[in-house]
Design an enzyme around this catalytic site. Sequence first.
Site, PDB file in Angstrom:
ATOM      1  N   CYS A  17       6.198 -16.071   4.831  1.00  0.00           N
ATOM      2  CA  CYS A  17       6.763 -17.029   3.878  1.00  0.00           C
ATOM      3  C   CYS A  17       5.715 -18.071   3.503  1.00  0.00           C
ATOM      4  CB  CYS A  17       7.993 -17.698   4.483  1.00  0.00           C
ATOM      5  SG  CYS A  17       8.950 -18.634   3.269  1.00  0.00           S
ATOM      6  N   CYS A  31       6.110  21.985 -10.880  1.00  0.00           N
ATOM      7  CA  CYS A  31       4.986  22.082  -9.959  1.00  0.00           C
ATOM      8  C   CYS A  31       3.743  21.455 -10.596  1.00  0.00           C
ATOM      9  CB  CYS A  31       4.715  23.541  -9.602  1.00  0.00           C
ATOM     10  SG  CYS A  31       3.333  23.703  -8.471  1.00  0.00           S
TER      11      CYS A  31
END
Lengths: 463, 416
Positions: free
Chosen positions: B345, B127
């Site tokens: 691209c 935790c």
Amino acid sequence: MKEPLFCELKAPLDARSAKVESSRCYYCYDAPCIQACPTQIDIPSFIRKISNDNLLGAAQDILRANVMGGTCARVCPVEVLCQSACVREIGEDKSVEIGRLQRFATDQFFESAQPQMEKIFQRAPANGKKVAVVGAGPAGLSAAHGLAVLGYEVTVYEARAKAGGLNEYGLAPYKVTSEDIQREVNWILGVGGIELRLNSALGIDFTLDHLRTSYDAVFLGLGLHAFRSLGIPGEDRDGVYDAARFIERIRQAPRVADLPVGRTVVVIGGGSTAIDIAIEMKQLGAESVTIVYRSSEEKMSATSHERELARNQGVVIRSHARPTQIFGKPNGSHSVEFERTDRCTGERFELPAEQVFKAIGQTLETRQWWGQTQLHLTASGRIAVNEEFETSVPGVFAGGDCIAPGDDLTVSAVQQGKLVAQAIHAQLNPMEKGEVKDGRSHLSDRRSEISQSFLAGFSTSNG
Amino acid sequence: MKSPNPFWLASAPPTDKKINVERAFRAGWGGVVWKTLGENPPVVNVSSRYGAVGWNGQKMMGFNNIELISDRTLEVNLAEIKEVKRNWPDRAMIISLMVPCQEENWKNILKKIEDTGADGIELNLGCPHGMSERGMGAAVGQVPEYVEQVTRWCKAYTRMPVFVKLTPNITDIRMPARAAKRGGADAISLINTINSIVGLDLERMSPVPHVGGRGTHGGYCGPAVKPIALNMVAEIGRDSETRGIPISGIGGISNWRDAAEFMALGSQNVQVCTAAMHYGFKIIEDLTSGLSNWMDSQDYRCLQDLIGKALPNVVHWNELDLNYKSIAKIDQSQCIHCGLCYVACEDTSHQAIEKKSALSGLSQSFHSNYEVKNDDCVGCNLCALICPADCIEIVPQETGKDYLPWTRHPQNLLRT
């Protein structure tokens, strides 16, 4: 404010739905929807801004490209413009609802506490030149606004008692209200430098000769105010109306209940006006409304979407029939005789009609408007212009429905007005670029300021 | 230890009380890890406890919390655990524990847990908020020596199986995993939540969730953390020291496919929390039937056939074949002409897609076509990943070349 008389057929999006719908936009590159928009609004950019809670930014994108983006969002036939090109239409037969998103963004802007013009446009310093604009319709207001932003003093002459042109007098009330239109008109005038002269008609109160001598340039956004006739017996009977003129009555009537509404209505024509009057008469209480068109339904200039809208309102559409005669009946009603055009037998039928509406198009009014100035008209009877929207008379420009070819769309008129402003500016200032300033330079200054302070912080932290 | 299916609810709010856990069992969950118990007096929780990251209209892509361990007394929890286990003997009941890092404290609580009839314990060494500042949770899990010590104590004082739950807030997950194994852990659970500020409220200028205008870092979980968890599970499965230790996989598991991925990387079972907090316990139906149907379709007869199946294919970068070649192929019949492949691209990758002018024909006139430049494409996948129409495939190319890893590549000056 008048009570809303017509129910809106396309409800506005609430903030949540707008957010959901905006998330459907793919933010396409070189987006097809932009190319399909006559005013080239950067649609993916404004939708992305809605998605990111930048509503002012969305309104800036829209209104800088189309100063009437609010009205166009409501009345554009998006199904044949931007939304027809949406890639979602290809992928899944369901485009992003661009029109409704645009309405959301512009409504948010106009409904904000003070829809400030300077957030969208900043007027250049007055340049001392004057331009006259005839007609306060979409083309005229768009041109006037574009010119005012560039620093011109513009006088807009409008024959009627209200500005807005067909937006005010011709659009279907179930698409846009007069309040919407006047709000937009006031906002457009708010840029400054525009004087509006109402009840001033070309050829009656002033002439083109006068304008040519008093102004550096003139723009004609006249619209089309003569009505085509059917040329058949009985056309002039009481109860036979020009649809556009009746729509004007509907829009301007103090009490719609006082308008005559027939139980049986026949509409002759196949365009948006035919659809509009049919739906309006249906909503006003006509029992049966039939649109009759001379050729096949596919040839109607009303889109399939518009036809479906009409059918959903209970309007009947009959194709392949042309009117031949309008008979009177003893009880004061009429009967319209049609000849079928898809049979060579000349087969005829009659439709009973308490009211008949002609929605077969409008033409340029050919009164002696020009004075000594003669403008060339095209074969179709509209004002001939070159690529710069200049008429046969130097310094006189024209745009909107009064020029040919026209597609009779608000959005095209707005675009032409915008381009005319640039063309006039280019002609009057041959050394300067005709680009409309829109406050973007201000924004980019701000952006570079931010990046500079960022860089400063960066170098400090690296000490 | 028995469980009717491999799906457990992780130690968290859904497993805080009898009423939740019995609802989960009725829905069909195979087991639970009961929300972490500590010593009395119980912790006090704040109001406003969760924050989330949404993305493009989707809620809860990432989720975080600033909640602490169970804020009810140990006695109340123990009584409920005992009752639930008695009512549901076929379900796995694991109890998450967190006490101060001293032998006596662990020894004391283990005795009490054994009395409940629970099937095992899970050491909450992960935790990251609230408890770690008190020397527990991640404060222990980040120090391998402590992990080993606490594990060893627990193994010494109970015969119950011991799961050690690891924190991901550490540089190399193998270190605490090895420590847990040295300490005698029967299994490892991972990942616990990740240190996070899930967002800011720009009006309050406060982290969210905010407590009266101020916030603190919390523990991040949900679908967004799955990739981090998968990597850590694989690291433990591949490590020579920890290989083979049972793993209970945790981290953003929302559907059967996520579960299958964790198992293929070596998890014996999986624990779920965020997806249940988002949609309720009913999702167990799709988890079980989806996994089962998929396994049938792939001829996996039992989970053991699947578990660890992908591990041999998770290798060091140096072992990848530098002669392998693939290039993008656009299925033009499915393309919707959005241009996203092209601009991605062109702007950010290899300029390997060509934009071609509009098709003839009115209806298509606004749409451009896009084609891959085969010679320029490096097979990076970017276009296929962003294509909203899923019409780009990355196709392996026949090169005729042999396997060539970096270790033997001519450009590697240190090649062998």
